[in-house]
Design an enzyme around this catalytic site. Sequence first.
Site, PDB file in Angstrom:
ATOM      1  N   ASP A 164      30.952  18.083  -1.813  1.00 26.61           N
ATOM      2  CA  ASP A 164      32.077  17.111  -2.557  1.00 26.61           C
ATOM      3  C   ASP A 164      32.772  16.809  -1.510  1.00 26.61           C
ATOM      4  O   ASP A 164      33.821  15.829  -1.714  1.00 26.61           O
ATOM      5  CB  ASP A 164      32.705  17.943  -3.386  1.00 26.61           C
ATOM      6  CG  ASP A 164      34.037  17.544  -4.565  1.00 26.61           C
ATOM      7  OD1 ASP A 164      33.185  16.287  -4.824  1.00 26.61           O
ATOM      8  OD2 ASP A 164      34.720  18.645  -4.698  1.00 26.61           O
TER       9      ASP A 164
ATOM     10  N   LYS B  62      32.207  19.815  -9.221  1.00 23.31           N
ATOM     11  CA  LYS B  62      33.135  20.224  -8.838  1.00 23.31           C
ATOM     12  C   LYS B  62      33.223  20.668 -10.878  1.00 23.31           C
ATOM     13  O   LYS B  62      32.849  20.402 -11.126  1.00 23.31           O
ATOM     14  CB  LYS B  62      33.950  18.821  -9.558  1.00 23.31           C
ATOM     15  CG  LYS B  62      34.063  18.224  -8.469  1.00 23.31           C
ATOM     16  CD  LYS B  62      35.156  16.639  -8.412  1.00 23.31           C
ATOM     17  CE  LYS B  62      35.209  15.750  -7.514  1.00 23.31           C
ATOM     18  NZ  LYS B  62      36.043  16.920  -6.245  1.00 23.31           N
TER      19      LYS B  62
ATOM     20  N   ARG C 296      34.050  11.252   3.170  1.00 25.16           N
ATOM     21  CA  ARG C 296      34.540  10.955   4.712  1.00 25.16           C
ATOM     22  C   ARG C 296      32.988  10.663   5.226  1.00 25.16           C
ATOM     23  O   ARG C 296      32.665  10.087   6.543  1.00 25.16           O
ATOM     24  CB  ARG C 296      34.978  12.925   5.520  1.00 25.16           C
ATOM     25  CG  ARG C 296      34.275  13.498   4.498  1.00 25.16           C
ATOM     26  CD  ARG C 296      34.864  15.000   4.743  1.00 25.16           C
ATOM     27  NE  ARG C 296      36.076  15.211   3.805  1.00 25.16           N
ATOM     28  CZ  ARG C 296      36.972  16.530   4.004  1.00 25.16           C
ATOM     29  NH1 ARG C 296      36.932  16.745   5.597  1.00 25.16           N
ATOM     30  NH2 ARG C 296      37.512  16.647   2.702  1.00 25.16           N
TER      31      ARG C 296
HETATM   32  N1  BES Z   1      37.311  12.654  -4.160  1.00 23.35           N
HETATM   33  C1  BES Z   1      38.286  13.428  -3.992  1.00 23.35           C
HETATM   34  C2  BES Z   1      39.090  13.954  -3.802  1.00 23.35           C
HETATM   35  C3  BES Z   1      39.916  13.937  -5.068  1.00 23.35           C
HETATM   36  C4  BES Z   1      40.636  14.662  -5.161  1.00 23.35           C
HETATM   37  C5  BES Z   1      40.496  12.629  -5.235  1.00 23.35           C
HETATM   38  C6  BES Z   1      41.015  14.755  -6.971  1.00 23.35           C
HETATM   39  C7  BES Z   1      41.168  12.299  -6.385  1.00 23.35           C
HETATM   40  C8  BES Z   1      41.786  13.438  -7.200  1.00 23.35           C
HETATM   41  C9  BES Z   1      36.883  14.349  -2.248  1.00 23.35           C
HETATM   42  O1  BES Z   1      36.153  13.233  -2.327  1.00 23.35           O
HETATM   43  C10 BES Z   1      36.529  15.305  -2.739  1.00 23.35           C
HETATM   44  O2  BES Z   1      36.039  16.235  -3.580  1.00 23.35           O
HETATM   45  N2  BES Z   1      37.649  16.325  -2.132  1.00 23.35           N
HETATM   46  C11 BES Z   1      37.617  18.016  -1.297  1.00 23.35           C
HETATM   47  C12 BES Z   1      36.998  18.221  -0.235  1.00 23.35           C
HETATM   48  C13 BES Z   1      37.012  19.715  -0.110  1.00 23.35           C
HETATM   49  C14 BES Z   1      35.570  19.487  -0.332  1.00 23.35           C
HETATM   50  C15 BES Z   1      37.095  19.780   1.365  1.00 23.35           C
HETATM   51  C16 BES Z   1      38.907  18.521  -2.451  1.00 23.35           C
HETATM   52  O3  BES Z   1      40.127  17.464  -2.494  1.00 23.35           O
HETATM   53  O4  BES Z   1      38.750  19.526  -2.735  1.00 23.35           O
HETATM   54 ZN    ZN Z   2      35.279  11.686  -3.231  1.00 21.44          ZN
HETATM   55 ZN    ZN Z   3      34.273  14.533  -3.694  1.00 23.88          ZN
END
Ligand code: BES
Ligand code: ZN
Ligand code: ZN
Length: 470
Positions: free
Chosen positions: A317, A247, A321
Site C-alpha cells: 500500500d 486496505k 513512492r
Molecule cells: N494513497 C495512499 C495515501 C492516502 C491515504 C491518500 C488516505 C489519501 C487518503 C497511499 O498509497 C497509502 O496507502 N499510504 C499508506 C502508507 C503506509 C502503508 C506506509 C498510508 O498512508 O497508510
Molecule cells: Zn496511494
Molecule cells: Zn497505497
Amino acid sequence: MKIKLIEKNISDIDSEVTIEFLSKDELSEHKEAEILNNAGFKAKQDTTCFLYEKGIIFCGVDSKKSDDIRSAAAAMINIVKASNYKSAKVSALSKSTLTALVEGLVLGAYEFNEYKSEPKKAALKEIFIASDELEFSALKTIFKEALIVANATCFTRDIVNRAPQEVNPQTLCSLAQKLARENSLECEILQEDDLKKQKMNAMLAVGRASIHGSALIHLSYKPSNPKKVISLVGKGLTYDSGGLSLKPATSMVTMKMDKAGACAVLGVIKAVSELKLDIEVHVFIGAVENMVGGDAYKPDDVLVSRSKTTIEVRNTDAEGRLVLADVLDYAQDAVNADYIFDFATLTGACMVALGQYTTGLMGHSHKLKHDISRTSSDAGELIGSLPFNKHLEKLLKSEIADISNTSSKPYGGAITAGLFLDRFIRKENKKKWMHFDIAGSAYTETPWDCNVYGATGAGVRLMCGYLKNL
Ligand code: BES
Ligand code: ZN
Ligand code: ZN
C-alpha cells in the site's frame, strides 16, 4: 453558468439580483440596516441574507481580504443557484481581490453531475462583475487570468471525480493526448514495453496485477525563450486498493482520488499554456493501478528500481513512492530543470500531521519553501512545511536491500515518505526539488472554503501562482 466582466457602472447593468459583501462594521451604516437587523442578519462570515423584494443578496464577510471574499462568494453563489433567478451582478471590490472573487464564484458553483441521470438544472445563467471606480483595462487581464486558472482547477476536479472503472492508466494517456492536441503541447507516452526497456521495475511491479497497462506520460509546453524550465511530477494511481496489503473496506472508498497529483499537474500545464507564460513546463505522470491478483507484487519482494537502488517491499500500500521513485529518476534524465516539483496523495500520515485542509511541503531548500509558502497564501491554498531529519531517515533502513518502502516506526509517516523520495533525487538536484503531499487537500467529503464535495484541484492554483511570479 457564465461569468462576465462588464465595462459599465454596476447600476447600469441589467440583472435580476445584486450581490453585496458586507462586514460587521459596515452593517449599521448601510441604508438597509433596519431590514437587515430585523431579519437577524449579523454579517457573520459566509452567512447570507436575501432581500427578495429589493433583489439584493447580502453576504457577510469578516474582512474585504481575498480569503474572506473567496469563501463568501462560494457560499453565496450556492444560495443564488438554489433560487430561480437567471442573472446576478456583483461589484469587483478591488484589483487585489478580483481573483479571489472569480475563484469563489467558479469553484464554489462547481458541480460534478456526470453520473446523475437527472441532474438538477440551476436557473442562474449569467453573473456580471463590474466596477464604478476601477479601470476596466486593469481588471480585464486579472479577470482573464483568474478564469483560466479557475477553469483549469475544474478540469483537474473533473478527472479526479470520474469513477475508477472509467479512468484507468490508459484513459489518463488519452486525456493527456487530447489536452496536448487542444493546447499544442508535445506528448510522449511510454507503455509497458518501453518501461521495461527503461528498467522501471518499481513502477511496473505496482501495476502488475492490474488488467490495465501502466504508462509514463510526458507532456511538454515549450515557449520560444523560456525564463525557467520546470518539471512537474504527478502520482497517477487511478485506483489504490492497497494491493496484497489490502486496505480496509472503509479506507478504500475515495481511493479513485489517488490520481489527484497527476490530474493537478495536467491542470497546471493546461493553465500555463493558456496563460502563455514564458516558462518551459514538463509534466511526468506515473499512471498505474494498484490491484490484487495472482500476479500481484508482494510484501517481501525486492525491486531493482530504475536508479539501481534496491527496494524491500514491506507494504504494497506504500505504492505511490515506488512509482514516483522511477518517474522522478526518469524525469531527471529527460530534462535538466531549474525546479522539480512532485504532487502526490502520498500518505494518510500527512493528514494526521497537518489536518485535511493543508498540503504538506517537503524539501531541502529553505528559500524555495519560503517562496512557495508565500504564494500559497495569495493563491488561497493552505501549506504546511514538514521538516526532514536524519533520525527519521534511518527508519527506512532495510536489512536485505538498499532501502525499505516503509518506516520501522509508526510516527512521522509523511516525512519518511518524503525522505524515501529524496533517495531518488540526485545530489545536484537536491535544492531544486520540492515534494507536495496532497493526500488531505486533494479531496473532501464535506464542503469547505470554495471546495465542494469531491476533488478540490489542490495544487493547481498554488503552482499557477508560483509560476506566474517566477
Ligand atoms: N494513497 C495512499 C495515501 C492516502 C491515504 C491518500 C488516505 C489519501 C487518503 C497511499 O498509497 C497509502 O496507502 N499510504 C499508506 C502508507 C503506509 C502503508 C506506509 C498510508 O498512508 O497508510
Ligand atoms: Zn496511494
Ligand atoms: Zn497505497
